[in-house]
Structure formats: structure tokens, C-alpha cells
Enzyme design. Structure first.
Site, PDB file in Angstrom:
ATOM      1  N   CYS A   7       1.083  -1.371  -0.259  1.00  0.00           N
ATOM      2  CA  CYS A   7       0.135   0.034  -0.211  1.00  0.00           C
ATOM      3  C   CYS A   7       1.156   1.550  -0.415  1.00  0.00           C
ATOM      4  O   CYS A   7       1.606   1.006   0.546  1.00  0.00           O
ATOM      5  CB  CYS A   7      -1.236   0.099   0.995  1.00  0.00           C
ATOM      6  SG  CYS A   7      -2.282  -1.203   0.936  1.00  0.00           S
ATOM      7  N   CYS A   8       0.551   2.147  -0.739  1.00  0.00           N
ATOM      8  CA  CYS A   8       1.142   3.389  -0.729  1.00  0.00           C
ATOM      9  C   CYS A   8       0.282   4.668  -1.537  1.00  0.00           C
ATOM     10  O   CYS A   8      -1.463   4.822  -0.635  1.00  0.00           O
ATOM     11  CB  CYS A   8       2.451   3.682  -1.948  1.00  0.00           C
ATOM     12  SG  CYS A   8       1.388   3.709  -3.241  1.00  0.00           S
ATOM     13  N   SER A   9       0.310   5.553  -1.048  1.00  0.00           N
ATOM     14  CA  SER A   9      -0.751   7.064  -1.379  1.00  0.00           C
ATOM     15  C   SER A   9      -1.734   6.248  -2.180  1.00  0.00           C
ATOM     16  O   SER A   9      -2.809   6.332  -2.058  1.00  0.00           O
ATOM     17  CB  SER A   9      -0.182   7.877  -1.903  1.00  0.00           C
ATOM     18  OG  SER A   9       1.072   8.624  -0.921  1.00  0.00           O
ATOM     19  N   GLY A  11      -1.520   4.044  -4.604  1.00  0.00           N
ATOM     20  CA  GLY A  11      -1.013   2.499  -5.074  1.00  0.00           C
ATOM     21  C   GLY A  11       0.151   2.542  -6.812  1.00  0.00           C
ATOM     22  O   GLY A  11       0.350   1.964  -7.404  1.00  0.00           O
TER      23      GLY A  11
END
Length: 104
Positions: A7-9, A11
Site C-alpha cells: 500500500c502507498c498513497s 498505489g
């Protein structure tokens, strides 16, 4: 098969790391599913995955993820994330699964 969520800001920034991890998994004949998505989407689908790895830029979400699942959740170390070290990230995911007694 081990299911790994990054997961990131949005994707997007984890997509290179996902690609590198998939490449390493193929080399090792390691069967896994790896996907990247945003924190928002990840929260909704978290229980569909065996381990959740959170990008360094969204470590603010780490505690929230841990509250909504019993699955292992950890931040990806910046030195692995920034240089897209697929092998190290894949090894980290395996250690997370093994530490939680997840069979894959």
C-alpha cells in the site's frame, strides 16, 4: 500461495517494487500474488491478503491497518523501497508470513 499487498498513497509508487518482487518470485519458483493499491482501497480489502506491506510515505496508516486486521502489517524500510529491492521485499513478506504462522 502467499498473497502480498503493498500500500502507498495511490498505489502507483509501489508498482515498480511489485514488478521487481514478481520477477524475483519467478526466479525462485515461488508462487505468490502481489498487488499494489492505495491505503484507502487497501483498508477495504485488507483481509483478502496474507501480509500487508506499507510504503514509507504512508506509515501514518500503519497503526490503523493493525487495528482492523490480525494479518501481519509492516512498513517497508526506505532502503528497500527507494531502490525497489524486490528480493529483499519478497524475503520480508515471507518472514512476516512465517512469523504469523501463515502457511503458503
Amino acid at each position: 500461495m502467499l498473497k502480498i499487498l503493498l500500500c502507498c498513497s495511490a498505489g502507483m509508487s509501489t508498482s515498480l517494487l511489485v514488478s521487481k518482487m514478481q520477477s524475483e518470485a519467478r526466479k525462485m519458483n515461488f508462487e505468490c500474488e502481489i498487488e499494489a493499491m492505495s491505503v484507502t482501497e487497501g483498508k477495504q480489502l485488507i483481509n483478502n491478503w496474507d501480509v500487508v506491506m506499507v510504503g514509507p510515505q504512508v506509515t501514518y496508516a500503519l497503526d490503523e491497518f493493525k487495528k482492523i486486521t490480525a494479518k501481519p502489517v509492516e512498513a517497508i524500510p526506505p532502503q528497500i523501497y527507494a531502490t525497489a529491492k524486490g528480493k529483499e521485499a519478497l524475503e520480508m513478506a515471507k518472514r512476516m508470513a512465517e512469523g504469523a504462522n501463515i502457511k503458503y
